[in-house]
Design a protein around this motif. Structure first.
Motif, PDB file in Angstrom:
ATOM      1  N   SER A  70       0.950  -1.326   0.088  1.00 38.03           N
ATOM      2  CA  SER A  70      -0.076  -0.089  -0.039  1.00 38.03           C
ATOM      3  C   SER A  70       0.947   1.356  -0.106  1.00 38.03           C
ATOM      4  O   SER A  70       0.688   2.221  -0.521  1.00 38.03           O
ATOM      5  CB  SER A  70      -1.116  -0.133   1.140  1.00 38.03           C
ATOM      6  N   THR A  71       1.889   1.246   0.787  1.00 37.86           N
ATOM      7  CA  THR A  71       2.724   2.367   0.813  1.00 37.86           C
ATOM      8  C   THR A  71       3.572   2.658  -0.614  1.00 37.86           C
ATOM      9  O   THR A  71       3.569   3.627  -1.103  1.00 37.86           O
ATOM     10  CB  THR A  71       4.086   2.102   1.846  1.00 37.86           C
ATOM     11  N   ALA A  72       3.990   1.470  -1.079  1.00 40.82           N
ATOM     12  CA  ALA A  72       4.606   1.568  -2.419  1.00 40.82           C
ATOM     13  C   ALA A  72       3.551   2.135  -3.402  1.00 40.82           C
ATOM     14  O   ALA A  72       3.987   3.125  -4.481  1.00 40.82           O
ATOM     15  CB  ALA A  72       4.997   0.335  -2.952  1.00 40.82           C
ATOM     16  N   TRP A  73       2.303   1.650  -3.295  1.00 40.75           N
ATOM     17  CA  TRP A  73       1.213   1.976  -4.361  1.00 40.75           C
ATOM     18  C   TRP A  73       1.028   3.579  -4.447  1.00 40.75           C
ATOM     19  O   TRP A  73       1.028   4.270  -5.340  1.00 40.75           O
ATOM     20  CB  TRP A  73      -0.048   1.421  -4.088  1.00 40.75           C
ATOM     21  N   PHE A  74       0.927   4.260  -3.057  1.00 39.84           N
ATOM     22  CA  PHE A  74       0.805   5.620  -2.819  1.00 39.84           C
ATOM     23  C   PHE A  74       1.989   6.483  -3.095  1.00 39.84           C
ATOM     24  O   PHE A  74       1.801   7.491  -3.875  1.00 39.84           O
ATOM     25  CB  PHE A  74       0.015   5.884  -1.695  1.00 39.84           C
ATOM     26  N   LEU A  75       3.042   5.804  -3.087  1.00 43.70           N
ATOM     27  CA  LEU A  75       4.277   6.680  -3.213  1.00 43.70           C
ATOM     28  C   LEU A  75       4.670   6.713  -4.816  1.00 43.70           C
ATOM     29  O   LEU A  75       4.951   8.117  -5.306  1.00 43.70           O
ATOM     30  CB  LEU A  75       5.594   6.047  -2.631  1.00 43.70           C
ATOM     31  N   ARG A 112       2.074   6.749  -7.012  1.00 45.41           N
ATOM     32  CA  ARG A 112       0.982   7.568  -7.426  1.00 45.41           C
ATOM     33  C   ARG A 112       1.324   9.182  -7.283  1.00 45.41           C
ATOM     34  O   ARG A 112       1.062   9.898  -7.970  1.00 45.41           O
ATOM     35  CB  ARG A 112      -0.119   7.423  -6.799  1.00 45.41           C
ATOM     36  N   ASP A 113       2.382   9.424  -6.270  1.00 48.49           N
ATOM     37  CA  ASP A 113       2.721  10.678  -6.147  1.00 48.49           C
ATOM     38  C   ASP A 113       4.033  10.778  -7.038  1.00 48.49           C
ATOM     39  O   ASP A 113       4.696  11.985  -6.772  1.00 48.49           O
ATOM     40  CB  ASP A 113       3.164  10.748  -4.768  1.00 48.49           C
ATOM     41  N   GLY A 114       4.488  10.045  -7.835  1.00 46.37           N
ATOM     42  CA  GLY A 114       5.738  10.359  -8.746  1.00 46.37           C
ATOM     43  C   GLY A 114       6.999  10.066  -8.263  1.00 46.37           C
ATOM     44  O   GLY A 114       7.861  10.056  -9.085  1.00 46.37           O
ATOM     45  N   HIS A 115       7.058   9.242  -7.249  1.00 47.63           N
ATOM     46  CA  HIS A 115       8.295   8.738  -6.812  1.00 47.63           C
ATOM     47  C   HIS A 115       8.777   7.539  -7.552  1.00 47.63           C
ATOM     48  O   HIS A 115       7.936   6.660  -7.913  1.00 47.63           O
ATOM     49  CB  HIS A 115       8.274   8.441  -5.133  1.00 47.63           C
ATOM     50  N   GLU A 116       9.966   7.222  -7.583  1.00 45.99           N
ATOM     51  CA  GLU A 116      10.639   5.975  -8.163  1.00 45.99           C
ATOM     52  C   GLU A 116      10.914   4.871  -6.823  1.00 45.99           C
ATOM     53  O   GLU A 116      11.638   5.156  -6.159  1.00 45.99           O
ATOM     54  CB  GLU A 116      11.945   6.194  -8.662  1.00 45.99           C
ATOM     55  N   VAL A 117      10.071   3.930  -6.980  1.00 49.23           N
ATOM     56  CA  VAL A 117      10.025   3.003  -5.711  1.00 49.23           C
ATOM     57  C   VAL A 117      10.382   1.631  -6.085  1.00 49.23           C
ATOM     58  O   VAL A 117      10.131   1.053  -7.017  1.00 49.23           O
ATOM     59  CB  VAL A 117       8.176   3.058  -5.293  1.00 49.23           C
ATOM     60  N   THR A 118      11.157   1.141  -5.144  1.00 47.12           N
ATOM     61  CA  THR A 118      11.457  -0.256  -5.057  1.00 47.12           C
ATOM     62  C   THR A 118      11.104  -1.082  -4.003  1.00 47.12           C
ATOM     63  O   THR A 118      11.379  -0.140  -2.749  1.00 47.12           O
ATOM     64  CB  THR A 118      13.127  -0.219  -5.245  1.00 47.12           C
ATOM     65  N   LEU A 170      -3.010  -5.638  -5.970  1.00 53.65           N
ATOM     66  CA  LEU A 170      -2.353  -4.260  -5.883  1.00 53.65           C
ATOM     67  C   LEU A 170      -0.963  -3.906  -6.091  1.00 53.65           C
ATOM     68  O   LEU A 170      -0.615  -3.252  -6.945  1.00 53.65           O
ATOM     69  CB  LEU A 170      -2.787  -3.812  -4.565  1.00 53.65           C
ATOM     70  N   ALA A 171      -0.218  -5.293  -5.898  1.00 51.32           N
ATOM     71  CA  ALA A 171       1.273  -5.227  -6.236  1.00 51.32           C
ATOM     72  C   ALA A 171       1.375  -5.283  -7.800  1.00 51.32           C
ATOM     73  O   ALA A 171       2.456  -4.626  -8.358  1.00 51.32           O
ATOM     74  CB  ALA A 171       2.136  -6.431  -5.456  1.00 51.32           C
ATOM     75  N   GLY A 172       0.791  -6.158  -8.272  1.00 51.50           N
ATOM     76  CA  GLY A 172       0.607  -6.246  -9.984  1.00 51.50           C
ATOM     77  C   GLY A 172       0.263  -5.026 -10.432  1.00 51.50           C
ATOM     78  O   GLY A 172       1.064  -4.356 -11.521  1.00 51.50           O
ATOM     79  N   LEU A 173      -0.855  -4.105 -10.036  1.00 53.20           N
ATOM     80  CA  LEU A 173      -1.009  -2.825 -10.512  1.00 53.20           C
ATOM     81  C   LEU A 173       0.397  -1.784 -10.146  1.00 53.20           C
ATOM     82  O   LEU A 173       0.468  -0.861 -11.199  1.00 53.20           O
ATOM     83  CB  LEU A 173      -2.278  -2.316  -9.983  1.00 53.20           C
ATOM     84  N   ALA A 174       0.844  -1.928  -8.993  1.00 55.80           N
ATOM     85  CA  ALA A 174       1.937  -0.882  -8.782  1.00 55.80           C
ATOM     86  C   ALA A 174       3.247  -1.384  -9.722  1.00 55.80           C
ATOM     87  O   ALA A 174       3.726  -0.360 -10.089  1.00 55.80           O
ATOM     88  CB  ALA A 174       2.322  -1.154  -7.356  1.00 55.80           C
ATOM     89  N   GLU A 175       3.267  -2.532  -9.821  1.00 62.13           N
ATOM     90  CA  GLU A 175       4.520  -2.945 -10.923  1.00 62.13           C
ATOM     91  C   GLU A 175       4.247  -2.598 -12.264  1.00 62.13           C
ATOM     92  O   GLU A 175       5.216  -1.965 -12.890  1.00 62.13           O
ATOM     93  CB  GLU A 175       4.656  -4.444 -10.777  1.00 62.13           C
ATOM     94  N   ALA A 176       3.063  -2.649 -12.716  1.00 59.88           N
ATOM     95  CA  ALA A 176       2.636  -2.082 -14.080  1.00 59.88           C
ATOM     96  C   ALA A 176       2.926  -0.489 -13.956  1.00 59.88           C
ATOM     97  O   ALA A 176       3.060   0.043 -15.334  1.00 59.88           O
ATOM     98  CB  ALA A 176       1.193  -2.401 -14.494  1.00 59.88           C
ATOM     99  N   ALA A 177       2.603   0.202 -12.985  1.00 58.84           N
ATOM    100  CA  ALA A 177       2.645   1.456 -12.706  1.00 58.84           C
ATOM    101  C   ALA A 177       4.157   2.065 -12.711  1.00 58.84           C
ATOM    102  O   ALA A 177       4.830   3.174 -12.313  1.00 58.84           O
ATOM    103  CB  ALA A 177       1.980   2.131 -11.815  1.00 58.84           C
ATOM    104  N   GLY A 178       5.230   1.085 -12.572  1.00 63.19           N
ATOM    105  CA  GLY A 178       6.674   1.315 -12.606  1.00 63.19           C
ATOM    106  C   GLY A 178       7.308   0.904 -11.265  1.00 63.19           C
ATOM    107  O   GLY A 178       8.521   1.101 -11.365  1.00 63.19           O
ATOM    108  N   VAL A 179       6.679   0.318 -10.013  1.00 63.48           N
ATOM    109  CA  VAL A 179       7.328   0.171  -8.847  1.00 63.48           C
ATOM    110  C   VAL A 179       8.026  -1.228  -9.231  1.00 63.48           C
ATOM    111  O   VAL A 179       7.605  -2.200  -9.970  1.00 63.48           O
ATOM    112  CB  VAL A 179       6.304  -0.183  -7.858  1.00 63.48           C
TER     113      VAL A 179
END
Length: 418
Positions: free
Chosen positions: A14-19, A21-27, A207-216
């Protein structure tokens, strides 16, 4: 900004998802082979703002003494030569004071309501499927004393707009007809219509799959060895990759969301987190008679056991065991879950087909999670959610992303680090 999130349970994802969405580069880094493989794997399934009463209550120390030598006790304390365990227990006793218990409940309520709204937002935006139900939570009580205490807690919750109310046995059965055969054993019940249930593992993986598709970026099968403190800040994270090679991962900010293992990693940077593992159990069974199985989620308050319908499965979970980091299944506690559910819903499931699981819940003494910045400017905490990780995870992730961005999340919660 580049942000590394340590942990891929419901809180970390959840933290990665919202980060992101805020435009951060997340690992995201996790030792498991995929998201939600540990404490977020097979919990009780409740999204339960109405269950915001902390375990630390004025009457609990006497109950723990009474339960001390009972293998089937709702809260089982196994004394060990472990300074962390004794320190946790002393802090827990302090949080049992009436003033502390009510203050903690108010914080948990505020975070829970924010998280439920966040959860609904994610669900509306993503359309994730995870055996979700909006049938509320029925809590049953076998003694008048327990029911009276629950009525007081419900009155406090009403101040926060939580629609938990005391209901009669007849009203309880009208809400959940599958309880009809057991209702004579019940003194009364409470009901919160706005509570929900669902499969945390399915949700987190989706949600992890969607986050990965968004660049996480997700790095699984990667062990976190240590936080590398240098010059009054965190300079990197030491990890061991799937190939066994050591590496240092650097970023502009780090989020510690490793659940029960958070204090072990924090200790490598000289931080002491008041978190101790509280081992919980679950059993998942196939439903063979849909009419005999509950559709609302249920909490058996006398045994501290919850039951949630997840599609064609019934998930039974509960109890807490303070026994260090052991993940060994205790057969007595496993049998308790199945036998209790069979007593209440005798014809609902194939009781010989139970799949048992245990997970370590990251408990704080007052059940209030640690969310906020530490004394190291680049290191943030999002951990210590205890039994409410599924309830509080989405909101905690959203709130921490707001804090990292320098914005006020806008909730009456004491954000703190260490």
């Amino acid at each position: 900004m580049k942000v590394v999130v340590l942990g891929s349970g419901i809180v970390g994802v959840s933290t990665a998802w919202f980060l992101a969405r805020d435009g951060h580069e997340v690992t995201v880094i996790d030792r498991a082979c995929g998201p939600a493989r540990e404490t977020s794997f097979a919990n009780g399934g409740q999204i339960s703002v109405s269950q915001s009463e902390p375990w630390a209550q004025p009457d609990v120390p006497w109950k723990v003494l009474k339960w001390l030598f009972r293998e089937d006790a709702p809260l089982l304390y196994r004394p060990m030569f472990d300074p962390a365990q004794w320190a946790f227990c002393l802090r827990f006793l302090n949080e049992c004071r009436p003033s502390r218990a009510e203050a903690n409940m108010r914080q948990i309520l505020a975070l829970g309501r924010f998280s439920r709204a966040t959860f609904d937002l994610i669900r509306a935006e993503t359309g994730l499927a995870f055996d979700h139900r909006e049938r509320g939570i029925v809590s049953i009580f076998l003694s008048q004393q327990e029911l009276d205490a629950a009525a007081h807690a419900a009155a406090v919750m009403a101040e926060f707009g939580v629609d938990k109310k005391v209901v009669s046995r007849d009203e309880m059965v009208a809400i959940e007809p599958a309880l009809a055969g057991y209702s004579a054993n019940v003194v009364g019940a409470t009901y919160c219509e706005s509570d929900q249930s669902g499969d945390v593992h399915r949700f987190t993986c989706g949600l992890a799959g969607l986050a990965e598709a968004a660049g996480v970026e997700f790095r699984f099968s990667t062990r976190v060895n240590a936080l590398l403190a240098e010059g009054g800040d965190i300079a990197g994270v030491s990890v061991t990759g799937p190939d066994g090679a050591f590496a240092t991962v650097t970023a502009d900010a780090y989020v510690l969301a490793l659940g029960s293992h958070s204090p072990l990693v924090a200790r490598t940077a000289g931080l002491s987190l008041p978190i101790y593992p509280a081992k919980g159990y679950s059993a998942t069974l196939p439903v063979i008679d849909a009419g005999a199985a509950p559709t609302a989620s249920l909490t058996d308050e006398s045994y501290k056991i919850v039951m949630s319908r997840l599609g064609e499965r019934l998930r039974i979970a509960g109890t807490a065991e303070l026994a260090g980091y052991s993940s060994t299944l205790n057969p007595v506690r496993c049998r308790l879950l199945v036998e209790r559910a069979r007593t209440i819903f005798p014809g609902a499931c194939d009781w010989d087909a139970a799949q048992f699981w245990t997970g370590l819940r990251p408990a704080t003494p007052g059940n209030v999670p640690l969310i906020g910045r530490t004394r190291y400017p680049r290191l943030w905490l999002n951990t210590g959610h205890g039994t409410l990780g599924w309830t509080e995870g989405p909101g905690s992730g959203r709130a921490l992303a707001e804090l990292i961005a320098g914005r006020d999340p806008g909730i009456a919660f004491h954000f703190q680090g260490c």
